[in-house]
Design a protein around this motif. Structure first.
Motif, PDB file in Angstrom:
ATOM      1  N   GLN A   1      37.668  31.554  27.038  1.00  9.86           N
ATOM      2  CA  GLN A   1      37.163  32.779  26.437  1.00  9.86           C
ATOM      3  C   GLN A   1      37.611  34.025  27.195  1.00  9.86           C
ATOM      4  OE1 GLN A   1      35.498  30.297  27.663  1.00  9.86           O
ATOM      5  NE2 GLN A   1      33.889  30.933  29.098  1.00  9.86           N
ATOM      6  N   TYR A   2      37.787  33.924  28.507  1.00 11.98           N
ATOM      7  CA  TYR A   2      38.171  35.107  29.286  1.00 11.98           C
ATOM      8  C   TYR A   2      39.668  35.414  29.185  1.00 11.98           C
ATOM      9  CZ  TYR A   2      39.287  31.432  32.689  1.00 11.98           C
ATOM     10  OH  TYR A   2      39.769  30.302  33.305  1.00 11.98           O
TER      11      TYR A   2
ATOM     12  N   ARG B   1      30.828  32.522  33.750  1.00 12.95           N
ATOM     13  CA  ARG B   1      30.810  33.491  34.845  1.00 12.95           C
ATOM     14  C   ARG B   1      30.010  32.915  36.011  1.00 12.95           C
ATOM     15  NH1 ARG B   1      31.606  39.042  35.283  1.00 12.95           N
ATOM     16  NH2 ARG B   1      30.445  40.061  36.960  1.00 12.95           N
TER      17      ARG B   1
ATOM     18  N   ASP C   1      44.953  36.331  36.852  1.00 16.90           N
ATOM     19  CA  ASP C   1      43.552  36.531  36.467  1.00 16.90           C
ATOM     20  C   ASP C   1      43.005  35.189  35.995  1.00 16.90           C
ATOM     21  OD1 ASP C   1      41.089  37.296  35.565  1.00 16.90           O
ATOM     22  OD2 ASP C   1      41.827  38.575  33.935  1.00 16.90           O
TER      23      ASP C   1
ATOM     24  N   GLY D   1      39.659  34.540  35.702  1.00 17.51           N
ATOM     25  CA  GLY D   1      38.288  34.691  35.232  1.00 17.51           C
ATOM     26  C   GLY D   1      37.262  34.795  36.328  1.00 17.51           C
TER      27      GLY D   1
END
Length: 445
Positions: free
Chosen positions: A161-162, A191, A215, A217
């Motif tokens: 999702q991120y 998260r 990146d 997440g």
């Protein structure tokens, strides 16, 4: 005291006690985390798969894109694709192939879903010129090809999702993505999760010769990998779990690994890949694995073996003539599903195939009927995926390993995974004759 007052007083006290219990319950839930429930904690991670054979065979499924054409609206088409994605993740599928069976129809670009009242023809919003909006709509047209639409949704579902904003810009095919069920796969980290492996995207930040920045997440932190990669590439990164708790605010250190490393090293399922095939023949011709698929399974209501047969098991077709049990194990399994009319019609529609629909079973090592006692005339493809994967999962986990008793039975009978041929009929695609069922019962006896 008046009776009614007594009742009110009693109720007030009960209400206060109830409120106190709720507050204590909320406090306990907050203390133990959001995953704490009445009957235990929610599964933090799916269980790791440890096969007795030590081998992790890849599992691929092939689905015709024409199944999307049967859904009337974009909402239903999106939900159908989400069901296939969910089944693939639940049963640890490694590859999903969307093939063109030549039977799909063009998708309608309009949806029954309307966000507001429909304006009359020629009516302008706020009295202004809407030509700019028309040009904008023309540049973002939804897919009319059912195969491309299904592949897009499957890829969107699999992506963490991120990372979706990086790889999936705004597009009409994703208009109803909010209806898709979350896959909640191991690589879809939440998260604050601490994991040894993460999916990430290389960002446009100069890291010099030390390596690119990714990146992954992790909130407010990038990961510097051990090599230089082009920005925008998705990669799998291995991290040290202790680095999450580091007081340093700089970038974390990571190592780029193969997407199969989590599965091969720890038995962790790490999502599926999606590819498109121009025909049913291209499913096998464009196989990404060296040596191709060594076990091909075709699903059909006219299958010459029932999955309910006690002697049924998955193994290489050529291994029937060998005595070594290791030769029966497969490395790359593929399960092919047909559309509304079945695999036979897909073979007939493929002009490059030398076989006719009646001989479709010759393409496969196992030609199986996954629901021999179905109560409906038809089984939809999205239903067949769940049924087939759930019933074949125990056989996949065995990966060709058989007991000494089964080997003895195999040597006595050569019809381990085959029964008498069933006559193919185009006139009754969804009916099974009582004579065929009788033959299968005789074989089982």
């Amino acid at each position: 005291m008046h009776p009614s007052r007594k009742r009110r007083s009693h109720n007030d006290g009960s209400s206060n006690n109830s409120n106190n219990r709720r507050q204590r319950s909320k406090g306990n839930n907050h203390h133990h985390g959001q995953n704490h429930h009445r009957f235990g904690r929610v599964m933090a991670q799916p269980p790791k798969l440890k096969l007795s054979s030590g081998q992790y065979p890849t599992v691929s499924i092939a689905i015709p894109g024409s199944v999307v054409s049967n859904a009337q609206t974009r909402e239903l088409q999106t939900q159908l694709a989400g069901q296939i994605a969910r089944a693939s993740v639940v049963f640890r599928v490694d590859e999903v192939i969307v093939f063109d069976d030549g039977l799909g129809s063009t998708l309608k670009t309009l949806s029954n879903y309307k966000r507001g009242p429909r304006r009359k023809e020629g009516e302008e919003q706020n009295g202004g010129d809407n030509s700019h909006e028309k040009r904008k709509d023309e540049s973002l047209q939804p897919s009319t090809d059912p195969h491309a639409f299904l592949a897009n949704i499957l890829q969107y579902c699999e992506c963490p999702q991120y990372l979706r904003r990086q790889f999936f810009p705004k597009h009409p095919d994703l208009q109803f993505a909010g209806l898709l069920p979350p896959l909640d796969a191991p690589h879809h980290l939440r998260r604050g999760d601490v994991a040894s492996f993460r999916e990430g995207v290389v960002v446009d930040k100069d890291g010099g010769e030390d390596g690119s920045f990714v990146d992954c997440g992790v909130p407010n932190r990038l990961v510097q990998i051990d090599r230089v990669l082009k920005p925008g590439i998705r990669c799998t990164v291995q991290l040290d779990p202790n680095s999450y708790a580091s007081s340093k605010k700089g970038a974390m250190k990571g190592i780029v690994v193969s997407p199969t490393t989590p599965r091969d090293r720890d038995g962790i399922y790490w999502g599926y890949t999606t590819r498109m095939a121009s025909s049913i023949k291209a499913i096998f011709d464009d196989c990404p694995y060296e040596g191709g698929y060594d076990l091909k399974v075709g699903t059909s209501e006219r299958g010459d073996v029932s999955i309910d047969n006690p002697k049924f098991r998955l193994m290489k077709k050529q291994s029937l003539k060998k005595s070594d049990g290791d030769d029966e194990r497969f490395n790359h399994l593929i399960i092919v599903f047909g559309g509304v009319a079945g695999i036979e019609e897909s073979v007939d529609a493929d002009e490059t195939m030398p076989l006719s629909g009646e001989d479709s079973k010759k393409m496969f090592d196992v030609w199986v009927n996954i629901a021999p006692y179905q109560g409906s005339r038809t089984i939809r493809t999205e239903e067949a995926v769940f049924i087939a994967l759930s019933r074949l999962s125990p056989h996949i986990a065995k990966n060709g390993l058989v007991s000494d008793q089964e080997k003895a039975n195999t040597s006595k009978s050569k019809s381990v995974v085959k029964t008498d041929d069933v006559e193919f009929s185009d006139e009754a695609l969804s009916e099974e004759s009582s004579e065929d069922e009788k033959e299968e019962e005789d074989d089982e006896d």
